[in-house]
Design a protein around this motif. Structure first.
Motif, PDB file in Angstrom:
ATOM      1  N   VAL A 142      68.621  -4.057  71.012  1.00 15.69           N
ATOM      2  CA  VAL A 142      69.734  -3.437  70.664  1.00 15.69           C
ATOM      3  C   VAL A 142      70.016  -2.338  71.209  1.00 15.69           C
ATOM      4  CG1 VAL A 142      71.447  -3.008  68.627  1.00 15.69           C
ATOM      5  CG2 VAL A 142      69.621  -4.440  68.309  1.00 15.69           C
ATOM      6  N   PRO A 143      70.220  -2.311  72.868  1.00 19.61           N
ATOM      7  CA  PRO A 143      70.372  -1.045  73.599  1.00 19.61           C
ATOM      8  C   PRO A 143      71.234  -0.239  73.252  1.00 19.61           C
ATOM      9  CG  PRO A 143      70.743  -3.058  75.064  1.00 19.61           C
ATOM     10  CD  PRO A 143      70.621  -3.588  73.343  1.00 19.61           C
ATOM     11  N   ALA A 144      72.649  -0.616  72.992  1.00 19.93           N
ATOM     12  CA  ALA A 144      73.615   0.187  72.941  1.00 19.93           C
ATOM     13  C   ALA A 144      73.483   0.765  71.419  1.00 19.93           C
ATOM     14  CB  ALA A 144      74.908  -0.392  72.779  1.00 19.93           C
ATOM     15  N   SER A 145      73.581   2.469  71.799  1.00 20.14           N
ATOM     16  CA  SER A 145      73.462   3.407  70.511  1.00 20.14           C
ATOM     17  C   SER A 145      74.436   3.139  69.325  1.00 20.14           C
ATOM     18  CB  SER A 145      73.602   4.680  70.971  1.00 20.14           C
ATOM     19  OG  SER A 145      74.861   4.814  71.580  1.00 20.14           O
ATOM     20  N   ASN A 146      75.736   2.518  69.740  1.00 19.93           N
ATOM     21  CA  ASN A 146      76.680   2.403  68.376  1.00 19.93           C
ATOM     22  C   ASN A 146      76.457   1.012  67.855  1.00 19.93           C
ATOM     23  OD1 ASN A 146      77.387   0.593  70.821  1.00 19.93           O
ATOM     24  ND2 ASN A 146      79.648   0.690  70.570  1.00 19.93           N
ATOM     25  N   MET A 147      75.788   0.119  68.511  1.00 23.13           N
ATOM     26  CA  MET A 147      75.388  -0.951  67.886  1.00 23.13           C
ATOM     27  C   MET A 147      74.267  -0.852  66.951  1.00 23.13           C
ATOM     28  SD  MET A 147      77.852  -3.266  69.214  1.00 23.13           S
ATOM     29  CE  MET A 147      78.945  -3.103  70.552  1.00 23.13           C
ATOM     30  N   ALA A 148      73.276  -0.195  67.388  1.00 18.24           N
ATOM     31  CA  ALA A 148      71.941   0.217  66.634  1.00 18.24           C
ATOM     32  C   ALA A 148      72.401   0.965  65.464  1.00 18.24           C
ATOM     33  CB  ALA A 148      71.067   1.008  67.588  1.00 18.24           C
ATOM     34  N   ALA A 149      73.278   1.724  65.524  1.00 16.32           N
ATOM     35  CA  ALA A 149      73.571   2.952  64.359  1.00 16.32           C
ATOM     36  C   ALA A 149      74.373   1.898  63.506  1.00 16.32           C
ATOM     37  CB  ALA A 149      74.460   3.910  64.795  1.00 16.32           C
ATOM     38  N   ALA A 150      75.122   0.987  63.855  1.00 12.64           N
ATOM     39  CA  ALA A 150      75.850   0.060  62.804  1.00 12.64           C
ATOM     40  C   ALA A 150      74.812  -0.936  62.140  1.00 12.64           C
ATOM     41  CB  ALA A 150      76.989  -0.662  63.623  1.00 12.64           C
ATOM     42  N   LEU A 151      74.127  -1.623  62.947  1.00 12.20           N
ATOM     43  CA  LEU A 151      73.128  -2.475  62.186  1.00 12.20           C
ATOM     44  C   LEU A 151      72.298  -1.774  61.385  1.00 12.20           C
ATOM     45  CD1 LEU A 151      72.496  -4.682  65.526  1.00 12.20           C
ATOM     46  CD2 LEU A 151      73.747  -5.304  63.289  1.00 12.20           C
ATOM     47  N   LEU A 152      71.762  -0.622  61.745  1.00 15.54           N
ATOM     48  CA  LEU A 152      70.858   0.056  60.747  1.00 15.54           C
ATOM     49  C   LEU A 152      71.695   0.604  59.568  1.00 15.54           C
ATOM     50  CD1 LEU A 152      68.618   2.021  63.420  1.00 15.54           C
ATOM     51  CD2 LEU A 152      67.897   0.151  62.104  1.00 15.54           C
ATOM     52  N   MET A 153      72.880   0.640  59.758  1.00 18.13           N
ATOM     53  CA  MET A 153      73.545   1.295  58.496  1.00 18.13           C
ATOM     54  C   MET A 153      73.888  -0.110  57.629  1.00 18.13           C
ATOM     55  SD  MET A 153      75.085   3.386  56.708  1.00 18.13           S
ATOM     56  CE  MET A 153      75.743   4.641  57.786  1.00 18.13           C
ATOM     57  N   LEU A 154      73.995  -1.189  58.061  1.00 12.23           N
ATOM     58  CA  LEU A 154      74.554  -2.427  57.336  1.00 12.23           C
ATOM     59  C   LEU A 154      73.029  -2.806  56.867  1.00 12.23           C
ATOM     60  CD1 LEU A 154      76.698  -4.692  59.871  1.00 12.23           C
ATOM     61  CD2 LEU A 154      76.995  -3.917  57.502  1.00 12.23           C
TER      62      LEU A 154
END
Length: 160
Positions: A142-154
């Motif tokens: 999950v290289p994109a920071s916005n995607m990583a942040a969202a997935l970790l929050m979920l």
């Protein structure tokens, strides 16, 4: 997109030239089902020549509501229509260079309505177990920071 050159005054009074890129807001959306699987896209990004898992995302059109844009992007890119969307978080993925704000939404339900209109944007679309997200991020999937942040929050919201 607009590229500007700003005259920035530092706290000590010195000045420097700094480029800044003005961008439209971006809306992102996904769903998490009863089995705690999250709907993701596996896609290639030509700028970095990298593959990774992402949420459906796109720019908010002029006059479009951000939540409406998120639902539209999810339907167009995945073929799944989200249920009631909830705001998850807003991030500024590159605030040293751009003013881009990414608004992330999620739903606890989604209805499959058919093959995605924008299927060219991803190689595949899958329901991925949310429990695997931290390891996926750690492996660089999950290289994109916005995607990583969202997935970790979920992951945190649903699994603690």
């Amino acid at each position: 997109m607009r590229v500007n050159l700003a005259d920035v005054e530092l706290p000590d009074g010195r000045h420097l030239d700094h480029y800044l890129i003005r961008l439209r807001p971006v809306a992102l959306a996904t769903a998490v089902n009863e089995a705690n699987e999250v709907l993701l896209l596996w896609r290639h990004r030509f700028i970095t020549d990298s593959w990774g898992w992402e949420l459906a995302a796109g720019v908010v059109e002029d006059g479009e509501d951000i939540e409406t844009a998120a639902a539209r992007e999810m339907l167009e890119e995945t073929g799944w229509r989200p249920g009631r969307l909830r705001h998850l978080l807003t991030v500024e993925p590159s605030n040293g260079l751009t003013d881009a704000r990414h608004f992330v939404y999620w739903s606890e339900e989604a209805e499959y309505v058919g093959h995605p209109e924008d299927d060219f944007e991803s190689d595949r679309r899958e329901w991925v177990p949310l429990k695997t997200v931290p390891d996926m991020v750690a492996r660089g999937e999950v290289p994109a920071s916005n995607m990583a942040a969202a997935l970790l929050m979920l992951h945190h919201l649903r699994l603690g």
